[in-house]
Enzyme design. Structure first.
Site, PDB file in Angstrom:
ATOM      1  N   HIS A  61      -1.910   2.481   6.381  1.00  0.00           N
ATOM      2  CA  HIS A  61      -0.971   3.595   6.229  1.00  0.00           C
ATOM      3  C   HIS A  61      -1.626   4.957   6.418  1.00  0.00           C
ATOM      4  O   HIS A  61      -2.817   5.125   6.189  1.00  0.00           O
ATOM      5  CB  HIS A  61      -0.352   3.565   4.831  1.00  0.00           C
ATOM      6  N   LYS A  71      -7.344  10.860   0.795  1.00  0.00           N
ATOM      7  CA  LYS A  71      -7.220  10.021  -0.403  1.00  0.00           C
ATOM      8  C   LYS A  71      -8.591   9.751  -0.992  1.00  0.00           C
ATOM      9  O   LYS A  71      -9.556   9.533  -0.260  1.00  0.00           O
ATOM     10  CB  LYS A  71      -6.578   8.677  -0.058  1.00  0.00           C
ATOM     11  N   HIS A 118      -5.351   3.912   6.337  1.00  0.00           N
ATOM     12  CA  HIS A 118      -5.991   3.337   5.160  1.00  0.00           C
ATOM     13  C   HIS A 118      -5.265   2.072   4.720  1.00  0.00           C
ATOM     14  O   HIS A 118      -4.041   2.000   4.780  1.00  0.00           O
ATOM     15  CB  HIS A 118      -5.963   4.368   4.015  1.00  0.00           C
ATOM     16  N   TYR A 131      -5.276   6.020  -6.679  1.00  0.00           N
ATOM     17  CA  TYR A 131      -5.718   6.973  -5.673  1.00  0.00           C
ATOM     18  C   TYR A 131      -5.149   8.349  -5.891  1.00  0.00           C
ATOM     19  O   TYR A 131      -4.046   8.530  -6.368  1.00  0.00           O
ATOM     20  CB  TYR A 131      -5.484   6.491  -4.252  1.00  0.00           C
ATOM     21  N   ASP A 169       5.259  -3.702   6.185  1.00  0.00           N
ATOM     22  CA  ASP A 169       3.919  -3.871   6.760  1.00  0.00           C
ATOM     23  C   ASP A 169       3.836  -5.013   7.773  1.00  0.00           C
ATOM     24  O   ASP A 169       2.835  -5.149   8.467  1.00  0.00           O
ATOM     25  CB  ASP A 169       2.878  -4.070   5.658  1.00  0.00           C
TER      26      ASP A 169
END
Length: 184
Positions: A61, A71, A118, A131, A169
């Site tokens: 993502h 992040k 990521h 995160y 996903d």
């Protein structure tokens, strides 16, 4: 706190100094002063947390401009393989990725800057993942790459029949079919 640059410049693994005794341990999980001195000025504005079980893959993502995100990720409990993929057109490491193993025991953190996709997979029975982001979540700015893209050839250490994905996903474009919104 030790901050180490990975094979891709701008992506860092952070290892805190742990102070332990018979009562347990203490460590500084984030210091803006140390972070800015070694990585740069980042204004984190949102913290997120996920809980997943073995075999879950989340990613790959990113958020598109103008809402790009950096992040700083870590695992509170469990073990994950975390991945950052360089998607900055013109970068000498475009299409390459780096991996960090993050666990509740090693307390490592992984800094993923803007311009990177990521993702992570859960290697333990469960994992509690946190995160920090330097931009708020904007659903209209979501972007992603296929987690199993053959061009990227990420070696996920989970048997294919054990991988679990969100419905979203399962349908992201591959790297060759992807028009990156980032430039180096």
């Amino acid at each position: 706190m030790e901050i180490k640059e990975t094979a891709i410049p701008g992506v860092f693994v952070i290892e805190p100094k742990i102070f332990g005794d018979s009562r347990g341990y203490f460590y500084e999980s984030y210091s803006r002063r140390d972070f800015e001195a070694k990585i740069g000025k980042i204004d984190f504005c949102q913290d997120n947390q996920s809980f997943s079980h073995y075999g879950v893959v989340r990613g790959l993502h990113f958020q598109k401009p103008p809402f790009t995100q950096s992040k700083l990720v870590r695992v509170i409990q469990g073990r994950v393989m975390d991945v950052a993929v360089d998607i900055r057109k013109g970068s000498p490491t475009f299409g390459q990725y780096v991996v960090a193993e993050l666990t509740g025991d090693n307390h490592r953190q992984f800094f993923v800057p803007k311009g990177f996709a990521h993702g992570f997979c859960v290697l333990s029975e469960t994992a509690l993942f946190q995160y920090k982001c330097d931009e708020f979540y904007h659903p209209e700015s979501e972007g992603a790459l296929a987690w199993d893209d053959p061009t990227l050839n990420i070696e996920w250490p989970i048997p294919a029949n054990k991988i679990e994905l969100s419905e979203k996903d399962k349908h992201h474009p591959g790297f060759k079919d992807f028009e990156t919104p980032f430039t180096f």
